[in-house]
Enzyme design. Structure first.
Site, PDB file in Angstrom:
ATOM      1  N   PHE A   1      62.400 -87.241 -56.313  1.00 36.83           N
ATOM      2  CA  PHE A   1      62.092 -86.854 -54.942  1.00 36.83           C
ATOM      3  C   PHE A   1      63.402 -86.526 -54.218  1.00 36.83           C
ATOM      4  O   PHE A   1      64.489 -86.670 -54.783  1.00 36.83           O
ATOM      5  CB  PHE A   1      61.356 -87.985 -54.225  1.00 36.83           C
TER       6      PHE A   1
ATOM      7  N   SER B   1      52.723 -87.960 -59.210  1.00 33.03           N
ATOM      8  CA  SER B   1      53.555 -88.973 -58.561  1.00 33.03           C
ATOM      9  C   SER B   1      53.729 -88.629 -57.085  1.00 33.03           C
ATOM     10  O   SER B   1      54.059 -87.494 -56.745  1.00 33.03           O
ATOM     11  CB  SER B   1      54.928 -89.041 -59.233  1.00 33.03           C
TER      12      SER B   1
ATOM     13  N   CYS C   1      57.375 -94.859 -55.845  1.00 31.62           N
ATOM     14  CA  CYS C   1      56.682 -93.776 -56.548  1.00 31.62           C
ATOM     15  C   CYS C   1      55.383 -94.341 -57.105  1.00 31.62           C
ATOM     16  O   CYS C   1      55.393 -95.231 -57.953  1.00 31.62           O
ATOM     17  CB  CYS C   1      57.573 -93.269 -57.682  1.00 31.62           C
TER      18      CYS C   1
ATOM     19  N   THR D   1      51.242 -93.503 -58.514  1.00 26.16           N
ATOM     20  CA  THR D   1      50.466 -92.496 -59.234  1.00 26.16           C
ATOM     21  C   THR D   1      49.101 -92.281 -58.607  1.00 26.16           C
ATOM     22  O   THR D   1      48.372 -93.261 -58.350  1.00 26.16           O
ATOM     23  CB  THR D   1      50.280 -92.912 -60.702  1.00 26.16           C
TER      24      THR D   1
ATOM     25  N   ALA E   1      50.892-102.417 -58.936  1.00 31.19           N
ATOM     26  CA  ALA E   1      50.883-103.608 -59.785  1.00 31.19           C
ATOM     27  C   ALA E   1      51.694-104.736 -59.151  1.00 31.19           C
ATOM     28  O   ALA E   1      52.335-104.561 -58.099  1.00 31.19           O
ATOM     29  CB  ALA E   1      51.426-103.259 -61.163  1.00 31.19           C
TER      30      ALA E   1
ATOM     31  N   HIS F   1      62.090 -95.615 -57.246  1.00 32.20           N
ATOM     32  CA  HIS F   1      62.177 -96.956 -57.813  1.00 32.20           C
ATOM     33  C   HIS F   1      62.900 -97.846 -56.803  1.00 32.20           C
ATOM     34  O   HIS F   1      64.131 -97.852 -56.730  1.00 32.20           O
ATOM     35  CB  HIS F   1      62.917 -96.945 -59.148  1.00 32.20           C
TER      36      HIS F   1
ATOM     37  N   THR G   1      71.931 -90.885 -44.198  1.00 33.74           N
ATOM     38  CA  THR G   1      73.357 -91.075 -44.415  1.00 33.74           C
ATOM     39  C   THR G   1      73.799 -92.379 -43.764  1.00 33.74           C
ATOM     40  O   THR G   1      73.449 -92.658 -42.613  1.00 33.74           O
ATOM     41  CB  THR G   1      74.158 -89.904 -43.814  1.00 33.74           C
TER      42      THR G   1
END
Length: 214
Positions: free
Chosen positions: A2, A40, A47, A49, A67, A105, A159
């Site tokens: 991404f 995704s 991220c 699904t 999960a 992640h 930033t």
């Protein structure tokens, strides 16, 4: 992958399941034809699904499964019906990379410790002020955050302005405050934090040097 450029703000419609697995249904303005099963989607950082999608008036509703690890490590475990989430579909070859490379992640949760308004300072009284957010990085992640470097917070590429110990600040312009969930963020809120990919690997290589020398 991404970019950290939010393209829609969705709203959680329903949450079912338990701490082992939850299914989350999200309403979005995305065209359902643009979301394939298994696609995704970055949902306020993580991220996730798409496991179901259907068209509704004004866009679509898609479902994702989260999960146990995602529920424990990110803010996803706190989402309820009505929670607003920053959305971004995955990067395609040929797309403009306007933010920075984001994996989706999440490394941990950062906490907002202060929010203050910053005057425009360009001589125009109509210029809307920006907001500076000071955040506390979770243990072990502060070393990956550098002044003028990039971070991804709740799916937004930003930033880093300043760094002091485990505290760092980012500046949000009026446009970003208006088109993401940042406009509603307050002191004490937790945000999903993903550190810069390059910083993570640079630190790992540095740590590995003594072993490689042996």
């Amino acid at each position: 992958m991404f970019t950290g450029l939010v393209t829609d703000v969705g709203e959680v419609v329903s949450v079912s399941g338990d701490d082992r697995l939850r299914r989350i249904r999200i309403r979005s303005a995305y065209d359902p034809a643009t979301i394939a099963l298994g696609a995704s989607i970055a949902c306020s950082g993580p991220c996730l699904t798409a496991v179901a999608v259907e068209g509704v008036a004004g866009g679509c509703e898609f479902s994702v499964d989260a999960a146990a690890e995602t529920l424990a490590l990110t803010t996803v475990g706190t989402w309820v019906a009505g929670t607003r989430v920053n959305l971004e579909r995955s990067l395609k070859i040929g797309d403009e990379l306007g933010g920075h490379l984001v994996t989706g992640h999440v490394d941990g949760r950062a906490e907002i410790v202060a929010r203050e308004s910053v005057t425009g300072g360009i001589g125009d009284p109509q210029w809307a002020p920006s907001d500076r957010f000071t955040l506390r990085a979770p243990g072990g992640l502060a070393r990956f955050i550098a002044q003028k470097g990039s971070v991804c917070l709740d799916g937004t590429s930003l930033t880093v302005n300043t760094v002091a110990g485990n505290l760092f600040s980012v500046l949000l312009i009026p446009h970003t405050l208006a088109v993401t969930t940042w406009g509603r963020r307050r002191q004490g809120d937790s945000l999903n934090l993903e550190v810069d990919l390059i910083a993570r690997y640079a630190a790992r290589l540095t740590e590995a040097q003594p072993a490689l020398a042996d």
